[in-house]
Write an enzyme that holds these catalytic residues in place. Sequence first.
Site, PDB file in Angstrom:
ATOM      1  N   SER A  33      22.698  40.175   4.825  1.00 26.06           N
ATOM      2  CA  SER A  33      22.050  40.613   6.063  1.00 26.06           C
ATOM      3  C   SER A  33      20.530  40.388   6.052  1.00 26.06           C
ATOM      4  CB  SER A  33      22.362  42.080   6.342  1.00 26.06           C
ATOM      5  OG  SER A  33      23.738  42.215   6.598  1.00 26.06           O
ATOM      6  N   THR A  78      26.815  50.101   5.549  1.00 21.59           N
ATOM      7  CA  THR A  78      28.037  49.487   5.052  1.00 21.59           C
ATOM      8  C   THR A  78      28.653  50.353   3.965  1.00 21.59           C
ATOM      9  OG1 THR A  78      29.032  47.407   4.341  1.00 21.59           O
ATOM     10  CG2 THR A  78      26.784  47.806   3.576  1.00 21.59           C
ATOM     11  N   LYS A  82      29.864  54.367   5.975  1.00 23.58           N
ATOM     12  CA  LYS A  82      30.089  54.218   7.420  1.00 23.58           C
ATOM     13  C   LYS A  82      30.540  55.522   8.095  1.00 23.58           C
ATOM     14  CE  LYS A  82      31.031  49.276   7.608  1.00 23.58           C
ATOM     15  NZ  LYS A  82      31.921  48.224   8.114  1.00 23.58           N
ATOM     16  N   ASN A 103      28.464  51.145  11.857  1.00 26.01           N
ATOM     17  CA  ASN A 103      27.844  50.090  11.048  1.00 26.01           C
ATOM     18  C   ASN A 103      26.447  49.721  11.524  1.00 26.01           C
ATOM     19  OD1 ASN A 103      28.260  48.416  13.262  1.00 26.01           O
ATOM     20  ND2 ASN A 103      28.995  46.695  12.040  1.00 26.01           N
ATOM     21  N   ASP A 118      31.660  45.704  14.550  1.00 29.23           N
ATOM     22  CA  ASP A 118      32.603  44.807  13.862  1.00 29.23           C
ATOM     23  C   ASP A 118      33.642  44.220  14.823  1.00 29.23           C
ATOM     24  OD1 ASP A 118      31.551  44.828  11.296  1.00 29.23           O
ATOM     25  OD2 ASP A 118      32.733  46.559  10.653  1.00 29.23           O
ATOM     26  N   GLY A 142      46.837  44.131   7.465  1.00 26.82           N
ATOM     27  CA  GLY A 142      45.882  45.049   6.846  1.00 26.82           C
ATOM     28  C   GLY A 142      45.765  46.303   7.690  1.00 26.82           C
ATOM     29  N   GLY A 144      42.976  48.647   6.599  1.00 25.84           N
ATOM     30  CA  GLY A 144      41.743  49.243   6.084  1.00 25.84           C
ATOM     31  C   GLY A 144      40.666  49.257   7.170  1.00 25.84           C
ATOM     32  N   ALA A 146      38.262  47.142   8.113  1.00 23.62           N
ATOM     33  CA  ALA A 146      38.093  45.959   8.957  1.00 23.62           C
ATOM     34  C   ALA A 146      39.265  45.837   9.919  1.00 23.62           C
ATOM     35  CB  ALA A 146      37.975  44.712   8.083  1.00 23.62           C
ATOM     36  N   ARG A 171      50.372  53.228   6.139  1.00 27.79           N
ATOM     37  CA  ARG A 171      49.011  53.040   6.677  1.00 27.79           C
ATOM     38  C   ARG A 171      49.055  52.170   7.937  1.00 27.79           C
ATOM     39  NH1 ARG A 171      44.473  51.202   2.964  1.00 27.79           N
ATOM     40  NH2 ARG A 171      43.193  52.364   4.436  1.00 27.79           N
TER      41      ARG A 171
HETATM   42  P1  NAP Z   1      39.785  48.014   2.777  1.00 29.76           P
HETATM   43  O1  NAP Z   1      39.382  49.095   3.718  1.00 29.76           O
HETATM   44  O2  NAP Z   1      39.779  48.255   1.320  1.00 29.76           O
HETATM   45  O3  NAP Z   1      41.291  47.549   3.201  1.00 29.76           O
HETATM   46  C1  NAP Z   1      41.944  46.577   2.475  1.00 29.76           C
HETATM   47  C2  NAP Z   1      43.271  46.235   3.150  1.00 29.76           C
HETATM   48  O4  NAP Z   1      43.814  45.101   2.486  1.00 29.76           O
HETATM   49  C3  NAP Z   1      44.306  47.343   3.076  1.00 29.76           C
HETATM   50  O5  NAP Z   1      45.105  47.298   4.234  1.00 29.76           O
HETATM   51  C4  NAP Z   1      45.114  46.939   1.838  1.00 29.76           C
HETATM   52  O6  NAP Z   1      46.461  47.360   1.889  1.00 29.76           O
HETATM   53  C5  NAP Z   1      45.102  45.439   1.958  1.00 29.76           C
HETATM   54  N1  NAP Z   1      45.258  44.779   0.659  1.00 29.76           N
HETATM   55  C6  NAP Z   1      44.395  44.856  -0.396  1.00 29.76           C
HETATM   56  N2  NAP Z   1      44.865  44.104  -1.417  1.00 29.76           N
HETATM   57  C7  NAP Z   1      46.026  43.563  -0.992  1.00 29.76           C
HETATM   58  C8  NAP Z   1      46.984  42.698  -1.608  1.00 29.76           C
HETATM   59  N3  NAP Z   1      46.823  42.247  -2.849  1.00 29.76           N
HETATM   60  N4  NAP Z   1      48.062  42.332  -0.879  1.00 29.76           N
HETATM   61  C9  NAP Z   1      48.241  42.779   0.378  1.00 29.76           C
HETATM   62  N5  NAP Z   1      47.372  43.602   1.014  1.00 29.76           N
HETATM   63  C10 NAP Z   1      46.274  43.980   0.331  1.00 29.76           C
HETATM   64  O7  NAP Z   1      38.891  46.708   3.002  1.00 29.76           O
HETATM   65  P2  NAP Z   1      38.118  46.262   4.330  1.00 29.76           P
HETATM   66  O8  NAP Z   1      36.767  46.865   4.315  1.00 29.76           O
HETATM   67  O9  NAP Z   1      38.995  46.499   5.484  1.00 29.76           O
HETATM   68  O10 NAP Z   1      37.897  44.691   4.063  1.00 29.76           O
HETATM   69  C11 NAP Z   1      38.978  43.778   4.049  1.00 29.76           C
HETATM   70  C12 NAP Z   1      38.463  42.336   4.016  1.00 29.76           C
HETATM   71  O11 NAP Z   1      37.744  42.065   5.204  1.00 29.76           O
HETATM   72  C13 NAP Z   1      37.490  42.025   2.861  1.00 29.76           C
HETATM   73  O12 NAP Z   1      37.756  40.717   2.391  1.00 29.76           O
HETATM   74  C14 NAP Z   1      36.134  42.080   3.517  1.00 29.76           C
HETATM   75  O13 NAP Z   1      35.197  41.247   2.865  1.00 29.76           O
HETATM   76  C15 NAP Z   1      36.470  41.521   4.877  1.00 29.76           C
HETATM   77  N6  NAP Z   1      35.520  41.944   5.911  1.00 29.76           N
HETATM   78  C16 NAP Z   1      34.881  40.960   6.594  1.00 29.76           C
HETATM   79  C17 NAP Z   1      34.003  41.286   7.595  1.00 29.76           C
HETATM   80  C18 NAP Z   1      33.326  40.186   8.339  1.00 29.76           C
HETATM   81  O14 NAP Z   1      32.357  40.462   9.050  1.00 29.76           O
HETATM   82  N7  NAP Z   1      33.796  38.956   8.240  1.00 29.76           N
HETATM   83  C19 NAP Z   1      33.759  42.631   7.921  1.00 29.76           C
HETATM   84  C20 NAP Z   1      34.453  43.633   7.206  1.00 29.76           C
HETATM   85  C21 NAP Z   1      35.317  43.261   6.194  1.00 29.76           C
HETATM   86  P3  NAP Z   1      46.907  48.854   1.412  1.00 29.76           P
HETATM   87  O15 NAP Z   1      46.707  49.747   2.607  1.00 29.76           O
HETATM   88  O16 NAP Z   1      48.327  48.689   1.030  1.00 29.76           O
HETATM   89  O17 NAP Z   1      46.015  49.208   0.245  1.00 29.76           O
END
Ligand code: NAP
Length: 299
Positions: A33, A78, A82, A103, A118, A142, A144, A146, A171
């Site tokens: 950022s 971040t 958040k 955010n 986001d 997913g 989580g 994002a 979830r």
């Molecule tokens: P998070 O809150 O930790 O959520 C992770 C999610 O991924 C959960 O649903 C989890 O499932 C799932 N997951 C993790 N490992 C897995 C695996 N091996 N197989 C299948 N599902 C899996 O993370 P987040 O903050 O949402 O971020 C997720 C991704 O988005 C990251 O790569 C992050 O860098 C990216 N992101 C990008 C932006 C952007 O601006 N481009 C913004 C935010 C995030 P469970 O519920 O089963 O644990």
Amino acid sequence: MNLTTMRLDTAVDINGETQIAGVIAWPVGHSLSPPMHNAAFKHLGLNWAYAAFEVPPDRVKQAIAGLRGLQMRGLNVTIPHKAAVVEYLDEVSEIAQILDAVNTITNVEGHLTGYNTDGPGFLRAVAEVGEEVTGKRVTVIGAGGAARAVAVAVARADAEELTILNRTASRAVQLSELVTQHSPLAAVPALGLDAPEAAEAVRSADILIDCTPVGMHPHEDVPPVVPAGWLTGHQLVCDLTYNPRETVLLQAARQVGARTLDGTGMLVHQGAIAFERWTGQEAPVAIMRQALLEGLDRG
Ligand code: NAP
């Protein structure tokens, strides 16, 4: 000016009138950022500077008091702060309330407002590649942070159908309930990734959005989050992961002839919307993207 060959100078000149914005995180790591926002300030000739602040969880309250006390103009927030910042703000936007995640904070003459950029950032990234979610069948993988932001934004932008797949099925169900409470969609199917219907939910999607970190550096060589055989050439396949830009899922999508969208689009546009809220000026998206990509290249 040729943006592809010129390297951006993102260092800003700071003087007695410089307005300060920044990001709080813990750990702050290699935040992209600061180069992105400083390049934008510089490009527009704004006397602003953006810094990264590492704030441990027990200092969040003081950090927000600092934003007020020092009359900084705004903050990005971040992981992991958040949700924690919400109670220290004067106002929180509807979307940030729904997501319980802020955010971006603006400081307008001492009045602190929290937003979540986001989801809108993701929608702008989709629009930039000439697509839209309105009227489309969308599948989100997913549940989580994002995925929550993206699913709510997609549903409120009038997707025709939305299905949520997640490794932990419970979830996915929770996220489905959140979306149906806060969007026009009456039903949002929620499935475990291992459910028999998961393959069809992926195959039939016009737009597939991977909101998991599967394939993120340094684990680039893992199998994609869903089997490559589930993808089809008529889809737009999006991956929110931006390092690497082409994840194993996007590689597989390209190979079946699908269009792809990597995570840099959302990252640039969530920042651009924050920039616009702070400065009131249209964000120079191309400059911000170049600074981001240079930052990613540097590693
Ligand atoms: P998070 O809150 O930790 O959520 C992770 C999610 O991924 C959960 O649903 C989890 O499932 C799932 N997951 C993790 N490992 C897995 C695996 N091996 N197989 C299948 N599902 C899996 O993370 P987040 O903050 O949402 O971020 C997720 C991704 O988005 C990251 O790569 C992050 O860098 C990216 N992101 C990008 C932006 C952007 O601006 N481009 C913004 C935010 C995030 P469970 O519920 O089963 O644990």
